[in-house]
Design a protein around this motif. Structure first.
Motif, short mmCIF file in Angstrom:
data_model
loop_
_atom_site.label_atom_id
_atom_site.label_comp_id
_atom_site.label_asym_id
_atom_site.label_seq_id
_atom_site.Cartn_x
_atom_site.Cartn_y
_atom_site.Cartn_z
N THR A 235 0.84 -1.20 0.00
CA THR A 235 0.00 0.00 0.00
C THR A 235 0.86 1.25 0.00
O THR A 235 0.63 2.19 -0.77
N ASP A 239 1.15 4.08 -3.10
CA ASP A 239 0.78 5.47 -2.85
C ASP A 239 1.95 6.42 -3.10
O ASP A 239 1.78 7.50 -3.67
N GLY A 474 0.86 -2.14 -4.65
CA GLY A 474 -0.08 -1.50 -3.74
C GLY A 474 -1.46 -2.14 -3.77
O GLY A 474 -1.76 -3.02 -4.58
N THR A 475 -2.30 -1.66 -2.90
CA THR A 475 -3.66 -2.19 -2.79
C THR A 475 -4.48 -1.87 -4.02
O THR A 475 -5.26 -2.69 -4.51
#
Length: 511
Positions: A235, A239, A474-475
């Motif tokens: 995550t 970001d 990332g998510t």
């Protein structure tokens, strides 16, 4: 301009067309008819009448190399730069620490390119888009100039949205964003229309009140900052990469007009000093103002009143939340921030005309100042239409801008390093700048650009598309579009350029 040499004037000797027959004919026709009358009228009014013509070496009398830093200092010490900073915590969910680190390191890296490209102005005496003919080709550069014109319009629209939101907040919602947008656009038009020396005079002083206002904001809000914790793992990676892409898009945006503002500096000017002033002028405001934006944004996570103002009025609400404790003086500072947008927008509006003149011979006939009017008429309705979505509009625009400028820069720099052997003299600008057969056609750059675009598609992380190489990061994915576009175009260009040159030489081209 009392602090410049008497000979430093924008209506100075320029070098006409080279050996290509078509440009020579264009230069003759340019001096006749209605456009000649417009040029004469402009000279009488003190308006710069030069366009994309090469500035002769004996006319480059601006020896104060720090002028190359002041333009970028003023253009980035503005409220839209603050708006970039708020996206770290506000849009990408980063903590304060990782937001600040991303801002520092990404800007230090991205501004290298604008600083390097700015050295070509004094050395070649050419505006940025004209100098791009040597890498993108005689015809290929027309596509680049169109993309740069679109970017100038987009920048202007995004910037005026920020100013419009602030004015609406100052007026307690009694006027619409459109009013602020129109006011900023018209003020920008006056200076951008007048030309080079007026842009420099304005930029020399415009950053001072804005910088003071930012320092006051820092003093009023520092005690409210919240140390938001960093996230971890995939995550965090996603970001950070997406925020870095936005910062890259903002900083790299200056490369496509880097040499427009120092072509009156002498050819013997030290490239190291020219680049050094640009690097300093870019990084001081970009890093400090974006860091302030990120820090101020963290307060919205702990203060419901600040959050409500931001949610209802976006950037304008956040700025007012930070200044409301000083009442009427806070509103005065907001007006200063609103007017700061002009310093950024005049760069775009001035360079817009230079880019449009590269589109073709007929576009060269039209004076640069006319394009300032046309561009203003185009971006005002665009800004009004997007006035209520500043954060998302800014992020989307920065990322897309970053993709194509990564391609533009790697091709420009590889041409300089590989094919011109790091020598400005190998461009032979005085003889070749307007000679069609002294430039490639542009097939190599175009095909390399397509490879770069494929890289961007594979690595981008946008609302409307997440590339297959971005999804695992990332998510919700992580944007690596500009990195891949840079790499793909950089690998493809050298062999394509070598092959194109080999073919063209058989047809009499001197490339």
């Amino acid at each position: 301009m009392s602090d410049l040499p008497e000979k430093y004037d924008t209506d100075v000797t320029v070098e006409k067309a080279g050996t290509d027959a078509s440009p020579e004919k264009d230069s003759v026709e340019l001096e006749t008819g209605r456009f000649h009358r417009l040029k004469v009228l402009g000279e009488k009014l003190g308006i710069e009448t030069n366009g994309i013509e090469r500035i002769a070496e004996d006319a480059r009398t601006d020896r104060r190399l720090w002028h190359n830093g002041e333009v970028w200092l003023a253009a980035n010490c503005v409220i839209p730069t603050f708006g970039i900073g708020i996206l770290g915590p506000g849009l990408f969910g980063l903590g304060l620490g990782d937001s600040l680190l991303t801002i520092v390191f990404m800007n230090l890296f991205a501004t290298i390119f604008a600083s390097l490209l700015s050295t070509f102005g004094p050395k070649l005496g050419l505006r940025q888009m004209v100098g791009s003919r040597y890498s993108w080709g005689w015809y290929g550069v027309k596509l680049v100039a169109i993309l740069n014109s679109i970017a100038c319009i987009g920048w202007s629209a995004i910037n005026t949205i920020a100013g419009g939101q602030i004015l609406t907040t100052v007026a307690n919602q009694s006027i619409s964003n459109a009013v602020g947008i129109v006011i900023i656009a018209l003020c920008t038009l006056v200076i951008g229309f007048a030309g080079y020396k007026y842009v420099h005079v304005y930029e020399r002083y415009s950053w001072i009140p804005t910088a003071i206002a930012f320092f006051i904001m820092l003093g009023l809000t520092a005690k409210e900052f919240v140390n938001l914790p960093m996230t971890t793992g995939q995550t965090e990676a996603g970001d950070v990469l997406s925020f870095a892409g936005t910062i890259w898009g903002f900083a790299i945006g200056w490369t496509s007009l880097a040499s427009d503002y120092n072509v009156y500096m002498p050819a013997e000017a030290s490239p190291v000093r020219v680049a050094g002033w640009a690097y300093l002028g870019l990084n001081i405001p970009l890093i400090l103002v974006e860091m302030l934006g990120a820090a101020v944004m963290t307060v919205t996570f702990a203060n419901p009143e600040w959050e409500a103002l931001y949610q209802s009025q976006e950037l304008g609400g956040l700025v007012w939340a930070s200044l409301s404790s000083v009442g009427g003086f806070g509103k005065f500072l907001m007006v200063v921030f609103m007017l700061s947008v002009i310093a950024n927008n005049i760069i775009n509006i001035y360079s817009l005309g230079l880019s449009m003149q590269v589109w073709g011979s007929w576009f060269h006939y039209i004076p640069r100042s006319i394009y300032a009017i046309v561009g203003t008429a185009i971006y005002i309705p665009i800004a009004i239409a997007g006035a209520n979505n500043f954060a998302e509009s800014l992020s989307d625009f920065m990322n897309v801008l970053g993709y194509w400028l990564a391609i533009y820069n790697v091709i420009y720099i590889e041409e300089f390093i590989i094919f011109k052997r790091c020598s400005y003299e190998n461009y032979r600008a005085a003889e070749t700048w307007n000679d069609r057969k002294s430039h490639t056609i542009g097939f190599a750059a175009f095909l390399a650009g397509c490879c770069g675009a494929a890289g961007a598609v594979l690595g981008m992380d946008q609302v409307w598309w997440i590339g297959p190489l971005a999804k695992p990061i990332g998510t919700y994915g992580g944007d690596i579009g500009f990195e891949l576009s840079f790499a793909f175009a950089g690998i493809a260009y050298p062999p394509l350029r070598w092959l194109e040159a080999k073919i063209l030489r058989n047809y009499g081209y001197n490339v």
